[in-house]
Design a protein around this motif. Structure first.
Motif, PDB file in Angstrom:
ATOM      1  N   SER A   1      -3.837  -2.406  -7.225  1.00  0.00           N
ATOM      2  CA  SER A   1      -3.692  -1.065  -6.672  1.00  0.00           C
ATOM      3  C   SER A   1      -5.003  -0.291  -6.818  1.00  0.00           C
ATOM      4  O   SER A   1      -5.552  -0.203  -7.918  1.00  0.00           O
TER       5      SER A   1
ATOM      6  N   THR B   1      -4.647   2.372  -9.464  1.00  0.00           N
ATOM      7  CA  THR B   1      -4.675   1.866 -10.839  1.00  0.00           C
ATOM      8  C   THR B   1      -6.092   1.486 -11.263  1.00  0.00           C
ATOM      9  O   THR B   1      -6.503   1.754 -12.392  1.00  0.00           O
TER      10      THR B   1
ATOM     11  N   ASP C   1       2.644   3.317  -7.653  1.00  0.00           N
ATOM     12  CA  ASP C   1       2.128   1.956  -7.672  1.00  0.00           C
ATOM     13  C   ASP C   1       2.499   1.224  -8.958  1.00  0.00           C
ATOM     14  O   ASP C   1       2.738   0.003  -8.936  1.00  0.00           O
TER      15      ASP C   1
ATOM     16  N   GLU D   1       6.146   0.297  -8.582  1.00  0.00           N
ATOM     17  CA  GLU D   1       6.239  -0.793  -7.615  1.00  0.00           C
ATOM     18  C   GLU D   1       5.753  -2.102  -8.224  1.00  0.00           C
ATOM     19  O   GLU D   1       6.388  -3.152  -8.056  1.00  0.00           O
TER      20      GLU D   1
ATOM     21  N   TRP E   1       1.235  -2.014  -2.352  1.00  0.00           N
ATOM     22  CA  TRP E   1       0.569  -0.832  -2.912  1.00  0.00           C
ATOM     23  C   TRP E   1       0.518   0.303  -1.903  1.00  0.00           C
ATOM     24  O   TRP E   1       0.266   0.094  -0.722  1.00  0.00           O
ATOM     25  N   ARG E   2       0.757   1.510  -2.405  1.00  0.00           N
ATOM     26  CA  ARG E   2       0.665   2.714  -1.578  1.00  0.00           C
ATOM     27  C   ARG E   2      -0.563   3.561  -1.916  1.00  0.00           C
ATOM     28  O   ARG E   2      -0.912   4.475  -1.196  1.00  0.00           O
TER      29      ARG E   2
END
Length: 266
Positions: A209, A212, A247, A250, A263-264
């Motif tokens: 991500s 992240t 994220d 998820e 991932w958003r």
């Protein structure tokens, strides 16, 4: 996509291209061994910020055109200058190095040749570095009467006191294998494998991500100079915030459900 940031003289001294999830920024003064003039430093700083803001850029790769990564400051513009010029030069150089740490994307130095003085500083300031077997690194300012005082900031933090002082006090270059052993670079490969090795790192970063990765990079540099207790105080707060992100939720759900995450970036 290929673009260029141009000087007032019309020469493209900073080139930009995008390949998949990576943006490649090339120092393009091969005739000057990619010396970091004040103009080039300011152009590079602006380019890094603009490239970082582009959607889809997950990593940034710095490289040099020609046989050198960078020979450091452009000595030809440092003769008979006043204090104000030198203050502006070293302020801009410091801002460049600190900017690399503040960008959310990992910045990778791709070193195919020599990196000396502020060029070695630039390698040390990057988050990751990959070098060709023939690359060399040096902080040779002591030999010309101008100690590499600002380069020693990231170099000493990367390789430790004794090794940094050896480089700084002798000015002698170290080869790529030594740079790897000392922690100045992450990987050393044959020259013809350099592109592939950098691409592998970019791909590994891009699988995670972007939110992240950015959180983790910022936390790393925030905690690294703290004592252990304060570092834990900082990082447990970061992890609490990170754990509530979409994220993170998820990613944990995808792991438990044995499926790839989607991932958003939120």
């Amino acid at each position: 996509m290929v673009g260029a940031v141009k000087t007032l003289a019309g020469d493209a001294t900073v080139l930009v291209r995008e390949e998949g999830p990576a943006a490649f920024i090339t120092l393009n003064r091969p005739d000057k061994r990619n010396a970091l003039s004040l103009d080039l430093i300011e152009e590079l700083l602006g380019t890094l910020r603009r490239v970082s803001a582009r959607a889809g850029v997950r990593a940034i790769v710095l490289e040099g055109a020609g046989p050198a990564f960078s020979a450091g400051h452009d000595l030809s513009e440092m003769i008979d200058r006043d204090v104000a010029f030198f203050q502006r030069l070293f302020d801009a150089c410091t801002e460049l190095m600190e900017c690399i740490h503040r960008l959310p994307q990992p910045v990778i130095a791709k070193v195919g040749g020599v990196a000396t003085a502020a060029g070695c500083q630039l390698v040390a300031a990057c988050d990751l570095a990959v070098a060709a077997e023939g690359a060399q690194f040096a902080t040779p300012g002591v030999k010309i009467g101008l100690f590499c005082s600002t380069p020693m900031v990231p170099v000493s933090r990367a390789i430790g006191r004794k090794r940094a002082l050896e480089m700084l006090l002798t000015g002698r270059p170290v080869d790529a294998a030594t740079a790897l052993e000392w922690g100045l670079v992450n990987r050393v490969v044959p020259e013809d494998a350099l592109d592939g090795e950098v691409a592998e790192l970019v791909e590994a970063i891009a699988r995670s991500s972007p939110l992240t990765v950015g959180i983790g990079k910022e936390a790393f540099y925030s905690q690294i100079e703290l004592d252990e207790h304060r570092a834990y105080d900082l990082t447990k707060a970061v992890m609490t915030m990170n754990a509530r992100a979409d994220d993170a939720q998820e990613g944990m759900c995808a792991f438990l459900e044995k499926r790839p995450p989607e991932w958003r970036g939120t």
